[in-house]
Design a protein around this motif. Structure first.
Motif, mmCIF file in Angstrom:
data_model
loop_
_atom_site.group_PDB
_atom_site.id
_atom_site.type_symbol
_atom_site.label_atom_id
_atom_site.label_comp_id
_atom_site.label_asym_id
_atom_site.label_seq_id
_atom_site.Cartn_x
_atom_site.Cartn_y
_atom_site.Cartn_z
ATOM 1 N N UNK A 90 0.809 -1.222 0.000
ATOM 2 C CA UNK A 90 0.000 0.000 0.000
ATOM 3 C C UNK A 90 0.842 1.270 0.000
ATOM 4 N N UNK A 91 2.062 1.184 0.510
ATOM 5 C CA UNK A 91 2.887 2.388 0.686
ATOM 6 C C UNK A 91 3.562 2.822 -0.607
ATOM 7 N N UNK A 92 3.623 4.124 -0.793
ATOM 8 C CA UNK A 92 4.386 4.684 -1.891
ATOM 9 C C UNK A 92 5.873 4.359 -1.707
ATOM 10 N N UNK A 93 6.600 4.377 -2.806
ATOM 11 C CA UNK A 93 8.047 4.119 -2.723
ATOM 12 C C UNK A 93 8.820 5.375 -2.337
ATOM 13 N N UNK A 94 8.135 6.504 -2.161
ATOM 14 C CA UNK A 94 8.798 7.756 -1.754
ATOM 15 C C UNK A 94 8.028 8.364 -0.584
ATOM 16 N N UNK A 95 8.562 9.443 -0.059
ATOM 17 C CA UNK A 95 8.007 10.254 1.057
ATOM 18 C C UNK A 95 8.154 9.596 2.417
ATOM 19 N N UNK A 96 8.564 8.342 2.474
ATOM 20 C CA UNK A 96 8.729 7.671 3.764
ATOM 21 C C UNK A 96 10.182 7.747 4.198
ATOM 22 N N UNK A 97 10.406 8.013 5.489
ATOM 23 C CA UNK A 97 11.774 8.057 6.016
ATOM 24 C C UNK A 97 12.348 6.646 6.066
ATOM 25 N N UNK A 98 13.681 6.580 6.089
ATOM 26 C CA UNK A 98 14.348 5.275 6.210
ATOM 27 C C UNK A 98 14.137 4.703 7.609
ATOM 28 N N UNK A 99 13.967 3.364 7.717
ATOM 29 C CA UNK A 99 13.923 2.443 6.571
ATOM 30 C C UNK A 99 12.582 2.504 5.863
ATOM 31 N N UNK A 100 12.613 2.677 4.531
ATOM 32 C CA UNK A 100 11.385 2.736 3.739
ATOM 33 C C UNK A 100 11.202 1.388 3.054
ATOM 34 N N UNK A 101 10.110 0.712 3.338
ATOM 35 C CA UNK A 101 9.893 -0.647 2.826
ATOM 36 C C UNK A 101 8.777 -0.715 1.793
ATOM 37 N N UNK A 102 8.212 0.420 1.392
ATOM 38 C CA UNK A 102 7.087 0.402 0.476
ATOM 39 C C UNK A 102 7.452 -0.051 -0.925
ATOM 40 N N UNK A 103 6.563 -0.836 -1.533
ATOM 41 C CA UNK A 103 6.714 -1.274 -2.924
ATOM 42 C C UNK A 103 5.634 -0.688 -3.824
ATOM 43 N N UNK A 104 4.500 -0.274 -3.225
ATOM 44 C CA UNK A 104 3.353 0.271 -3.956
ATOM 45 C C UNK A 104 2.888 -0.654 -5.074
ATOM 46 N N UNK A 105 3.037 -1.961 -4.888
ATOM 47 C CA UNK A 105 2.605 -2.910 -5.910
ATOM 48 C C UNK A 105 1.094 -2.863 -6.138
ATOM 49 N N UNK A 106 0.352 -2.341 -5.184
ATOM 50 C CA UNK A 106 -1.109 -2.226 -5.318
ATOM 51 C C UNK A 106 -1.524 -0.998 -6.100
ATOM 52 N N UNK A 107 -0.665 0.028 -6.150
ATOM 53 C CA UNK A 107 -1.018 1.303 -6.761
ATOM 54 C C UNK A 107 -1.752 2.240 -5.826
ATOM 55 N N UNK A 108 -1.917 1.857 -4.560
ATOM 56 C CA UNK A 108 -2.647 2.676 -3.588
ATOM 57 C C UNK A 108 -1.910 3.984 -3.289
ATOM 58 N N UNK A 109 -0.583 3.963 -3.312
ATOM 59 C CA UNK A 109 0.271 5.154 -3.186
ATOM 60 C C UNK A 109 0.088 5.904 -1.871
#
Length: 567
Positions: free
Chosen positions: A481-500
């Motif tokens: 569900x998480x976007x691949x940007x805007x998250x502080x490290x460690x950032x684990x988002x893949x956004x494979x769902x497109x939910x962003x």
């Protein structure tokens, strides 16, 4: 002693005896005696001389035997594995011929010691024998021989060469059959002792194809080969034979048959929709296969109910098999569309797989939101940022911490009270009292319930049991569900769902302060806590967590809102 010599001696002696005269009269005795005495002396000398001559003559009548005399007869009736050879015994050498025959070898001047011989009885004169078991296309040397008591004699060394044979070949199985092409070839090729001057395959719609018809030429010499049949007619039965040619002629392999594919409608793939706006989108097709006949038309078709065809809205994009794109316009905002690429040939129309997309949504303020289909749901891809309810009533903006924590009515604010850059995707923060009105999302949209959040999580692989739990749940659904940007490290988002989902932080309900931008994201549900009506349920994502957090919190809290399209 030979009879002729004996006869000769007898005749000789008879002549000698005829020299003795009969007795004379007494009156003449004396004179006659004296004459006879003289004649006797002469006759004695003559008799002795004749005797010695006879002995010498008789000794010359019996000569010693010698080797036979023999000549080799030129080989005849030569085939690839046999020939007829022979000889002529001209003289027995004064001794009986006990064995005669021929011997042969691939080397000059063969002898009987080469273990390649054939015996043909005995005696003098002409004889012949059959030589078999020879190697094809091979030069041999042959000599006749004859044996008597003195020894063995050989005739002249003559040469002959066995014949080559036509090639031998097998036809390869048919492969890679299409509408107009196929492959075959030859294997197990034997040259028959003569150079292969041509090889390939021939084919026809009748049994027994020959090289005077359709054929390939695949080089010369030995070795297996693969051939391509081209310019075939779809849905047609063909007969195929391999062939090989040498100096002895052309040989054909076994016959095989096959049928080319029947022409069917084209096949192709539908492109995912891109460039989606409120009223437009772009789609198209790729990987087009003619399937046996030229593509006469291609394009896309669409509708809002599914399985679109060219009988409904559609747009063409020329002919042929090239990839293509088409602009779709005059669409409605906040609407799910189904699109399929199509291509037409002489067999009919083929369709690509169905692709669904949702046009952009807009709120009462005119803000535009990208949308995404996840499972069976249509979500906004951005957090809500409207300043007004659907009724057009303004949602109060509350900036001060103390004012915020004391609220029991709807309110909104930006994180840290600072509007983000236009197009950043960040939304406003709302308290649950704004959600409770049911008018926060645009027409046709709503704030998702707790159960609708569960449906989203299950579509991403969370189990039914886990989705009903509270606290951190699932495995990687948060990362999806998480976007691949805007998250502080460690950032684990893949956004494979497109939910962003963005890490927008939140506003603490008890104190009214802001916290954890880039670290945490909260989203209200429209559902109250099942055991405490002062609390409302929410979803939380963290930068370092892969799951999804579910719990209830004070309604005064400030959280993001993500709208879900009405079913």
């Amino acid at each position: 002693m030979k009879p002729k010599c004996v006869k000769f001696i007898n005749m000789y002696l008879c002549g000698f005896q005829s020299c003795v005269v009969p007795p004379l009269e007494r009156a003449d005795f004396k004179v006659s005696y004296m004459r006879m005495k003289r004649k006797f002396r002469i006759s004695s000398v003559l008799l002795t001389s004749l005797y010695l001559s006879a002995v010498v003559f008789l000794s010359g009548c019996k000569k010693d035997p010698v080797l036979p005399t023999i000549s080799t007869v030129a080989p005849a009736e030569i085939t690839s594995t046999s020939a007829v050879a022979g000889g002529n015994v001209l003289s027995d050498g004064r001794a009986a011929i006990t064995e005669r025959g021929i011997c042969w070898s691939v080397s000059a001047n063969p002898t009987v010691d080469d273990n390649k011989k054939i015996v043909n009885e005995s005696g003098t004169g002409v004889f012949s024998v059959d030589i078999t078991g020879l190697m094809k296309a091979t030069t041999y040397h042959v000599r006749a021989f004859a044996v008597n008591s003195v020894g063995i004699s050989y005739g002249e060394d003559l040469q002959f060469t066995t014949l080559a044979t036509p090639p031998a070949i097998s036809t390869r199985a048919i492969g890679e059959i299409s509408w107009t092409t196929a492959t075959s070839g030859g294997s197990g090729l034997s040259d028959g002792g003569s150079d292969i001057t041509a090889k390939g395959i021939c084919w026809s719609t009748s049994s027994g194809p020959v090289v005077s018809g359709k054929h390939t030429v695949d080089g010369t010499g030995p070795g297996d080969f693969v051939s391509s049949l081209t310019d075939l007619t779809p849905n047609t039965l063909y007969y195929v034979r391999s062939y090989a040619t040498n100096s002895q002629g052309t040989t054909y392999g076994n016959e095989v048959s096959f049928r080319t594919l029947q022409v069917v409608v084209p096949s192709l793939t539908t492109n995912a929709a891109t460039g989606i706006t409120l009223t437009e989108a772009v789609s198209g097709g790729n990987s087009i296969s003619e399937n046996g006949a030229a593509v006469l038309e291609k394009g896309i078709c669409w509708n809002t109910t599914g399985n679109p065809t060219t009988s409904g809205p559609h747009a063409s994009s020329g002919t042929g098999t090239g990839n293509f794109t088409v602009n779709i316009d005059e669409l409605s905002p906040s609407t799910v569309y189904y699109v399929r690429a199509y291509a037409r040939n002489s067999a009919g129309i083929g369709y690509g797989s169905e692709v669904a997309f949702s046009t952009d949504a807009t709120d009462i303020d005119g803000n535009i939101y990208n949308t995404i289909i996840i499972g069976t749901q249509v979500w906004m891809q951005e957090d809500l940022r409207t300043t007004r309810f659907r009724s057009a009533n303004t949602i109060p903006e509350v900036k001060e911490d103390d004012d915020w924590l004391a609220l029991t009515t709807p309110a909104r604010c930006w994180y840290q009270n600072i509007p983000p850059a236009l197009g950043s995707g960040y939304g406003l923060i709302y308290n649950w009292f704004a959600v409770e009105t049911g008018e926060l999302c645009p027409t046709g949209w709503h704030v998702p319930s707790d159960n609708e959040f569960m449906l989203l999580e299950r579509s991403l692989g969370m189990s039914d049991l886990e989705s009903n739990n509270t606290g951190w749940r699932g495995t990687n659904q948060g990362d999806q569900l998480k976007s691949t940007s805007t998250w502080d490290n460690p950032a684990t988002g893949t956004n494979s769902s497109g939910f962003s989902a963005l890490g927008e932080g939140y506003r603490y309900g008890l104190y009214g302060n802001f916290a954890d931008f880039g670290i945490v994201g909260y989203w209200w549900s429209s559902t109250l806590h099942w055991s405490d009506a002062t609390l409302a349920l929410y979803r939380r994502l963290d930068n370092k967590e892969s799951g999804v957090y579910r719990a209830g919190v004070n309604k005064a809290g400030g959280k993001s809102v993500r709208c879900l399209k009405n079913q």
